[in-house]
Enzyme design. Structure first.
Site, PDB file in Angstrom:
ATOM      1  N   GLY A 156       0.844  -1.189   0.000  1.00 16.53           N
ATOM      2  CA  GLY A 156       0.000   0.000   0.000  1.00 16.53           C
ATOM      3  C   GLY A 156       0.879   1.238   0.000  1.00 16.53           C
ATOM      4  N   ILE A 158       2.231   2.836   2.525  1.00 16.47           N
ATOM      5  CA  ILE A 158       3.395   2.701   3.398  1.00 16.47           C
ATOM      6  C   ILE A 158       4.404   1.748   2.773  1.00 16.47           C
ATOM      7  CG2 ILE A 158       4.195   1.963   5.670  1.00 16.47           C
ATOM      8  CD1 ILE A 158       1.418   2.812   6.751  1.00 16.47           C
ATOM      9  N   ARG A 238      -0.357  -5.393  11.804  1.00 12.29           N
ATOM     10  CA  ARG A 238      -1.197  -5.740  12.942  1.00 12.29           C
ATOM     11  C   ARG A 238      -0.687  -7.054  13.534  1.00 12.29           C
ATOM     12  NH1 ARG A 238      -2.204  -1.281  12.829  1.00 12.29           N
ATOM     13  NH2 ARG A 238      -4.169  -0.182  12.472  1.00 12.29           N
ATOM     14  N   GLU A 267      -2.697  -6.079  22.798  1.00 12.13           N
ATOM     15  CA  GLU A 267      -1.934  -4.902  23.217  1.00 12.13           C
ATOM     16  C   GLU A 267      -2.653  -4.164  24.334  1.00 12.13           C
ATOM     17  OE1 GLU A 267       0.011  -4.056  18.773  1.00 12.13           O
ATOM     18  OE2 GLU A 267      -1.355  -2.587  19.678  1.00 12.13           O
ATOM     19  N   HIS A 286       3.938  -0.193  19.629  1.00 12.08           N
ATOM     20  CA  HIS A 286       3.011   0.282  18.598  1.00 12.08           C
ATOM     21  C   HIS A 286       3.152   1.803  18.385  1.00 12.08           C
ATOM     22  CE1 HIS A 286      -1.051  -0.785  16.546  1.00 12.08           C
ATOM     23  NE2 HIS A 286      -0.387   0.120  15.850  1.00 12.08           N
TER      24      HIS A 286
END
Length: 329
Positions: A156, A158, A238, A267, A286
């Site tokens: 994508g 990123i 993720r 998390e 994160h």
């Protein structure tokens, strides 16, 4: 009566001020403690808009409680914490914060790759702990990044930006994606491969895929066993795309050389998490998009989306394209 907006984390007053000037705004009092479920539902019952974070579960129960709810602005690119189907059925717009964090997350991704490869955290702690008594040729020797093969899973925005950074290190770049990216192939020289071929050939495997039913537990023990024993796995997507037990076992068995992780299945994690006990793991809390500039831009985009919806305008970054506003009441 002014529309009521609830914000699930404490944000800087200066950033929230534009909303406070026009609307009735209430924020949860903590920036590091999640809003309790019962309080969230009670606030949603009164809210016209909700500014949430990825750690908030905006499920059917929350959305159903929001009788007047018109928009949920999620402070993240991802939105797997939100029940999109229910939101669309109830005429609730769901917005996210893409684009503004692309470069920042790509910086962190490549930094995590380099840190893991060159054992930077381990070396820094080695020095601080007073262990550096002499010099030797292979003291904390890591592995080179330049001229190696990078495999990107999830090309994508990123992913393409990480690839751009990798070109400066003269890396060969493979990628796997649901759809091919001819423009990226032409511009960046990246090569499309199957997932199986990528994990076998890459020296560094970087996971940037969104979490979907298809990508959940995508990285299994079998997948890790196909990688080079010198391979380093990086996950900034993720946590649930990885079978964490399989990753742990692969690292312990020496089936891969190391891992750099910014995300986890659950998390936040605790200090007794098995992966934290391994010296060849670099773990972060994160923080992919966590720069002051980018988090500020993300909050501003959430505020802009909320204002647009409440003023009857199209939001800038609508996720549920099938959304149609309903008359509440």
């Amino acid at each position: 009566m002014k529309p009521y907006i609830y914000i699930t984390r404490k944000l800087p007053d200066a950033l929230v001020k534009p909303l406070q000037e026009k609307y009735d705004v209430k924020m949860w009092k903590h920036d590091d403690i999640p809003v309790p479920r019962d309080i969230l539902i009670e606030e949603v019952k009164k809210a016209d808009a909700l500014l949430s974070v990825l750690a908030d579960s905006i499920d059917e129960a929350v959305l159903t409680a929001g009788k007047n709810l018109k928009v949920v602005a999620n402070l993240a690119v991802g939105y797997n914490n939100i029940d999109l189907k229910t939101a669309s059925l109830k005429g609730i717009a769901i917005c996210n914060t893409p684009d503004v964090l692309t470069d920042t997350t790509a910086d962190l991704t490549f930094g995590l790759l380099m840190t893991t490869a060159r054992r930077i955290v381990e070396a820094a702690e080695y020095l601080k702990e007073g262990k550096w008594q002499s010099w030797n040729p292979f003291l904390l020797a890591g592995t080179d990044v330049h001229h190696k093969t990078l495999g990107i899973v999830g090309m994508g925005r990123i992913g393409e930006t990480v690839a751009k950074r990798a070109t400066g290190f003269d890396m060969d770049i493979l990628y796997y994606n649901r759809t091919r990216k001819p423009d990226a192939e032409k511009k960046l020289g990246v090569i499309y491969t199957s997932f199986d071929e990528l994990v076998k050939k890459a020296d560094f495997i970087v996971c940037l895929t969104p979490l979907t039913a298809e990508t959940k537990n995508m990285f299994t023990r079998e997948v890790f066993q196909k990688m080079k024993s010198s391979a380093i796995f990086i996950n900034v997507a993720r946590g649930a795309v990885v079978d964490e037990q399989a990753l742990h076992d692969a690292l312990v068995a020496g089936e891969i050389a190391g891992a750099g992780l910014d995300v986890f299945q659950v998390e936040p994690i605790t200090v007794d998490h098995p992966l934290l006990k391994l010296p060849n793991v670099v773990a972060l809390p994160h923080i992919g998009s966590s720069s002051t500039e980018t988090r500020t831009s993300m909050i501003e985009l959430c505020i802009e989306n909320i204002s647009s919806i409440l003023e009857g305008k199209e939001p800038k970054t609508l996720v549920n394209k099938d959304w149609r506003p309903l008359v509440k009441g």
